[in-house]
Design a protein around this motif. Structure first.
Motif, short mmCIF file in Angstrom:
data_model
loop_
_atom_site.label_atom_id
_atom_site.label_comp_id
_atom_site.label_asym_id
_atom_site.label_seq_id
_atom_site.Cartn_x
_atom_site.Cartn_y
_atom_site.Cartn_z
N PRO A 72 0.76 -1.28 -0.08
CA PRO A 72 0.04 0.02 -0.10
C PRO A 72 0.99 1.17 -0.01
N GLU A 73 1.96 1.36 0.39
CA GLU A 73 2.76 2.42 0.59
C GLU A 73 3.43 2.80 -0.87
N HIS A 74 3.59 1.98 -1.67
CA HIS A 74 4.18 2.11 -2.85
C HIS A 74 2.88 1.90 -3.86
N ARG A 75 2.07 3.07 -3.89
CA ARG A 75 0.87 3.08 -4.59
C ARG A 75 1.18 3.70 -6.01
N LYS A 76 0.64 3.13 -6.74
CA LYS A 76 0.93 3.57 -8.35
C LYS A 76 -0.35 3.97 -8.90
N SER A 77 -0.77 5.05 -9.55
CA SER A 77 -1.62 5.69 -10.06
C SER A 77 -1.58 5.60 -11.84
N LEU A 78 -2.52 4.83 -12.70
CA LEU A 78 -2.52 4.40 -13.78
C LEU A 78 -3.80 5.19 -14.47
N ILE A 79 -3.57 5.82 -15.59
CA ILE A 79 -4.94 6.38 -16.48
C ILE A 79 -5.28 5.36 -17.57
N PHE A 80 -6.41 4.93 -17.67
CA PHE A 80 -6.87 4.12 -19.00
C PHE A 80 -7.64 5.07 -19.68
N ARG A 81 -7.43 5.19 -21.08
CA ARG A 81 -8.47 5.88 -21.84
C ARG A 81 -9.24 4.83 -22.29
N LEU A 82 -10.50 5.07 -22.21
CA LEU A 82 -11.64 4.08 -22.72
C LEU A 82 -12.14 4.64 -24.05
N ASN A 83 -12.04 3.58 -25.10
CA ASN A 83 -12.36 3.77 -26.57
C ASN A 83 -13.61 3.03 -26.73
N TYR A 84 -14.12 3.35 -28.01
CA TYR A 84 -15.36 3.01 -28.39
C TYR A 84 -15.12 1.36 -28.72
N SER A 85 -16.20 0.57 -28.39
CA SER A 85 -16.05 -0.96 -28.47
C SER A 85 -16.93 -1.03 -29.75
N ALA A 86 -17.24 -2.47 -30.30
CA ALA A 86 -17.86 -2.65 -31.37
C ALA A 86 -19.26 -2.42 -31.17
N SER A 87 -20.02 -2.65 -30.09
CA SER A 87 -21.20 -2.48 -29.72
C SER A 87 -21.78 -0.81 -29.65
N ASP A 88 -20.72 -0.01 -29.75
CA ASP A 88 -20.86 1.45 -29.88
C ASP A 88 -21.34 1.97 -31.27
N THR A 89 -21.17 1.00 -32.43
CA THR A 89 -21.22 1.50 -33.53
C THR A 89 -22.66 1.62 -33.99
N ASN A 90 -23.70 1.02 -33.17
CA ASN A 90 -25.12 1.33 -33.45
C ASN A 90 -25.33 2.54 -33.16
N ASP A 91 -24.87 3.08 -31.82
CA ASP A 91 -25.22 4.52 -31.76
C ASP A 91 -24.80 5.50 -32.73
N ARG A 92 -23.46 5.35 -33.29
CA ARG A 92 -22.87 6.05 -34.26
C ARG A 92 -23.95 5.99 -35.58
N ASN A 93 -24.41 4.80 -36.10
CA ASN A 93 -25.22 4.66 -37.11
C ASN A 93 -26.41 5.29 -37.06
N ARG A 94 -26.99 5.42 -35.65
CA ARG A 94 -28.36 6.12 -35.45
C ARG A 94 -27.87 7.43 -35.76
N VAL A 95 -26.99 8.07 -35.15
CA VAL A 95 -26.68 9.73 -35.31
C VAL A 95 -26.39 9.85 -36.94
N LYS A 96 -25.77 8.95 -37.59
CA LYS A 96 -25.53 9.17 -39.09
C LYS A 96 -26.83 9.36 -39.68
N SER A 97 -27.80 8.23 -39.32
CA SER A 97 -28.94 8.29 -40.27
C SER A 97 -29.88 9.61 -39.94
N ARG A 98 -29.68 9.98 -38.60
CA ARG A 98 -30.60 11.16 -38.33
C ARG A 98 -30.06 12.40 -39.06
N LEU A 99 -28.85 12.61 -39.24
CA LEU A 99 -28.10 13.54 -39.88
C LEU A 99 -28.47 13.48 -41.34
N LYS A 100 -28.60 12.38 -42.08
CA LYS A 100 -28.81 12.26 -43.45
C LYS A 100 -30.28 12.64 -43.73
#
Length: 205
Positions: free
Chosen positions: A99-127
């Motif tokens: 515990p006294e040697h604590r390390k702090s790491l940061i992870f950037r969360l990116n889009y997964s394959a399941s998020d493509t549906n949301d993007r497709n919905r936005v694209k269709s609305r824009l079209k």
């Protein structure tokens, strides 16, 4: 990478909380393990970071608070992304830090394959939105968009004004002949770009 094993985080008895002090980025939450390790997870996408937060929180809530769980139930795997250079500094074969040697790491969360549906919905609305917009000809007929001097073909401007030389060109020549013939470099030295852009805007209006 070949032979690469994902980092594993012991979630048994861990704490999860939103934090704004540990990073200048927005949407950051922290996982603190019983052993004292700290992991920061971040994403600029609001709904994505909320999904991660609730998923990990539910996993922690389902686990016993003591450390008597089997290691298979304890491990939460985090895949390394290109933005986590900090992990390179860790010795993967070293023992779990105290515990006294604590390390702090940061992870950037990116889009997964399941998020493509949301993007497709936005694209269709824009079209749909773009397809409903009136045509350029309709806007010109209503007077909302006028023919511009700059960027237009010379013959179109002359045809519109029913002349062989655009009216604006005549105005410029007359102004130079009246006030600018004694100015050094009047046809050679470029003018101030900001002033030119303002004049173009006024003329086009």
């Amino acid at each position: 990478k070949p032979g690469y094993k994902p980092e594993c985080v012991d979630l048994c008895g861990a704490r999860i909380e939103w934090t704004s002090e540990k990073s200048s980025r927005k949407n950051v939450f922290q996982i603190t393990t019983v052993s004292g390790n700290e992991f920061l997870l971040q994403s600029d996408i609001d709904f994505l970071i909320l999904d991660w937060f609730h998923a990990i929180k539910n996993a922690i809530d389902r686990l016993p608070k003591e450390r008597s769980c089997t290691s298979r139930n304890l491990e939460f795997k985090l895949r390394r992304s290109s933005s986590i250079e900090l992990l390179n500094s860790l010795d993967t074969e070293s023992k779990e830090p105290k515990p006294e040697h604590r390390k702090s790491l940061i992870f950037r969360l990116n889009y997964s394959a399941s998020d493509t549906n949301d993007r497709n919905r936005v694209k269709s609305r824009l079209k749909k939105f773009i397809s409903r917009r009136p045509s350029l000809k309709t806007l010109q007929e209503k007077g909302l968009i006028k023919d511009q001097i700059f960027g237009s073909h010379l013959h179109l401007v002359c045809e519109h004004e029913k002349s062989t030389v655009p009216q604006f060109v005549r105005l410029c020549i007359n102004a130079v002949e009246k006030r600018g013939l004694d100015v050094d470099g009047i046809y050679r030295v470029s003018g101030n770009l900001a002033t030119i852009q303002k004049l173009r805007f006024v003329v086009n209006q």
